[in-house]
Design an enzyme around this catalytic site. Structure first.
Site, PDB file in Angstrom:
ATOM      1  N   THR A  75       0.531  -0.760   0.172  1.00  0.00           N
ATOM      2  CA  THR A  75       0.242   0.465   0.021  1.00  0.00           C
ATOM      3  C   THR A  75       1.281   0.925  -0.154  1.00  0.00           C
ATOM      4  OG1 THR A  75      -1.557  -0.928   1.324  1.00  0.00           O
ATOM      5  CG2 THR A  75      -1.415   1.412   1.671  1.00  0.00           C
ATOM      6  N   HIS A  87      -7.578 -10.399  -1.934  1.00  0.00           N
ATOM      7  CA  HIS A  87      -6.949 -10.206  -0.599  1.00  0.00           C
ATOM      8  C   HIS A  87      -8.079 -11.609   0.451  1.00  0.00           C
ATOM      9  CE1 HIS A  87      -4.909  -8.409   3.088  1.00  0.00           C
ATOM     10  NE2 HIS A  87      -4.812  -7.221   2.233  1.00  0.00           N
ATOM     11  N   ASN A  92      -5.123 -10.775   6.655  1.00  0.00           N
ATOM     12  CA  ASN A  92      -4.829  -9.789   7.208  1.00  0.00           C
ATOM     13  C   ASN A  92      -6.205  -8.806   8.144  1.00  0.00           C
ATOM     14  OD1 ASN A  92      -2.471  -9.351   7.090  1.00  0.00           O
ATOM     15  ND2 ASN A  92      -1.970  -8.877   4.814  1.00  0.00           N
ATOM     16  N   TYR A 126      -8.916  -8.084   6.947  1.00  0.00           N
ATOM     17  CA  TYR A 126      -9.327  -7.384   6.165  1.00  0.00           C
ATOM     18  C   TYR A 126     -11.181  -8.336   6.688  1.00  0.00           C
ATOM     19  CZ  TYR A 126      -6.310  -4.170   5.685  1.00  0.00           C
ATOM     20  OH  TYR A 126      -5.329  -3.145   5.849  1.00  0.00           O
ATOM     21  N   ASN A 136      -4.948  -6.369  13.191  1.00  0.00           N
ATOM     22  CA  ASN A 136      -5.810  -5.445  12.723  1.00  0.00           C
ATOM     23  C   ASN A 136      -7.237  -6.235  13.438  1.00  0.00           C
ATOM     24  OD1 ASN A 136      -5.839  -3.722  10.346  1.00  0.00           O
ATOM     25  ND2 ASN A 136      -5.609  -5.132   9.098  1.00  0.00           N
TER      26      ASN A 136
END
Length: 397
Positions: free
Chosen positions: A58, A208, A211, A213, A268
């Site tokens: 990112t 994805h 992590n 999400y 996260n």
């Protein structure tokens, strides 16, 4: 977010994270250039010239409004086209899927046109590039959401983490539970993002599912407290990830579809009570879909590899296509893992930020440029497209 070694849980954490690799590797004149890292590899319909993958990173340089890739992105990815496979920064499949300031999307015509400039440049330089498809779920802020609404999640549990919005760090917003009737729409957004990616000229897509999400939130019981068909058992919690995977495969074909998972990362604020059983099941199902690669964050994202017990060898045995290993890899560890046939491809993150010619530098045992953490997220060319190649450095001496 997407890695700065792989994927970081939030910008603040990445900025504070100690370097996982030394900033400079001393030159070794007798570097073993016969390492498997430099061997070609057949990935679906692609022949990769080496076993390096550039991990999704990112960089927060998309152009608002519209979250279109920056004009500099073509230079940035084109400079790094010598990697066996480039994987782009995570790109949201809808506005609802955005969680951080100035991250690119893949849901509008303008975004497709912006990404086409990137893929054209990479292909002109002989490279291969996949886009990472992203929905952040609860890791967002109301200011980024349609009409200032609440982010969505499998359950209305607020994450203990921050995001980056309006030029500053802020706690993520309180999410709302995603309605059962809304789930088909999420699956369609991933399918549509895949179609857009192919229209933009990408060689394939990476889902994805790591992590912390949205897809990872559904899979793990620390964040999924649902009592309907998408909650409770391992099979139910894995359902959304697998339904998205089937939709993407139906659009792109299995040979153009990869997926990323992170079984034990705490990134996260996610956790699961039995990650081995969960991900053994998930990988069995993904293997049946014949996805072209399984991208695994081994350990804590951007942190310790041994944060929790987990048998990654079990995943390697279950998945019959390519296994891409990620997290804390340097030349020596990558070579060791490839020699042991514990992986097929190795993903590198931060070293690719500061070394567009990382493959050649490692092949020669040459020093690496130091990276500048202050330019990881946001800004312009500085720390993005201005890192020199070895050839340029030597020519200037």
């Amino acid at each position: 977010m997407t890695d700065v070694f792989r994927t970081t849980p939030a910008i603040a954490l990445a900025a504070a994270m100690p370097n996982s690799l030394p900033s400079v590797i001393p030159r070794k004149e007798n570097m073993n250039q016969s390492s498997k890292l430099f061997e070609p590899y057949k990935l679906g319909a692609l022949t990769l010239p080496n076993r390096f993958a550039m991990a999704p990173l990112t960089r927060n340089r998309a152009v608002p409004p519209g979250m279109v890739p920056s004009p500099l992105a073509a230079d940035y990815y084109g400079q790094r086209a010598s990697a066996g496979l480039l994987i782009t920064e995570a790109s949201q499949v809808s506005q609802q899927g955005q969680g951080y300031q100035d991250t690119p999307g893949i849901y509008s015509k303008e975004q497709v046109a912006g990404w086409r400039k990137v893929t054209d440049r990479v292909h002109e330089r002989g490279g291969r590039i996949f886009i990472q498809l992203w929905h952040v779920g609860r890791i967002s802020h109301a200011s980024l959401q349609p009409d200032g609404g609440a982010p969505v999640a499998p359950s209305a549990i607020r994450a203990k983490t921050k995001t980056f919005v309006n030029g500053t760090f802020a706690d993520v917003s309180e999410p709302r539970e995603l309605g059962l009737s809304e789930i088909p729409g999420i699956i369609e957004e991933f399918r549509h993002g895949t179609a857009n990616a192919l229209a933009a000229g990408f060689d394939g897509v990476e889902i994805h599912s790591a992590n912390g999400y949205l897809l990872d939130q559904f899979a793990k019981d620390g964040t999924n407290k649902r009592t309907d068909a998408y909650g409770g058992s391992i099979e139910n919690r894995a359902k959304l990830m697998l339904e998205v995977s089937r939709a993407v495969v139906a659009e792109a074909g299995p040979e153009r579809t990869g997926i990323r998972i992170s079984p034990v990362t705490p990134a996260n604020d996610v956790s699961d009570s039995n990650p081995q059983a969960l991900f053994d099941y998930i990988v069995d199902q993904l293997n049946a879909l014949k996805l072209t690669y399984l991208h695994v964050v081994e350990g804590a994202t951007g942190g310790p590899r041994d944060i929790a017990p987990f048998d990654y060898g079990s995943l390697r045995k279950r998945f019959k296509q390519a296994y891409m290993a990620n997290n804390g890899y340097d030349f020596e560890l990558a070579n060791k893992v490839l020699e042991a046939d514990a992986a097929d491809l190795i993903a590198f993150g931060k070293p690719f930020i500061s070394n567009p010619d990382l493959v050649e530098r490692l092949k020669q045992g040459a020093p690496l440029n130091e990276w500048d953490k202050t330019t990881f997220y946001g800004g312009g060319a500085k720390g993005y497209t201005d890192y020199p190649t070895l050839q340029a450095t030597e020519a200037a001496e």
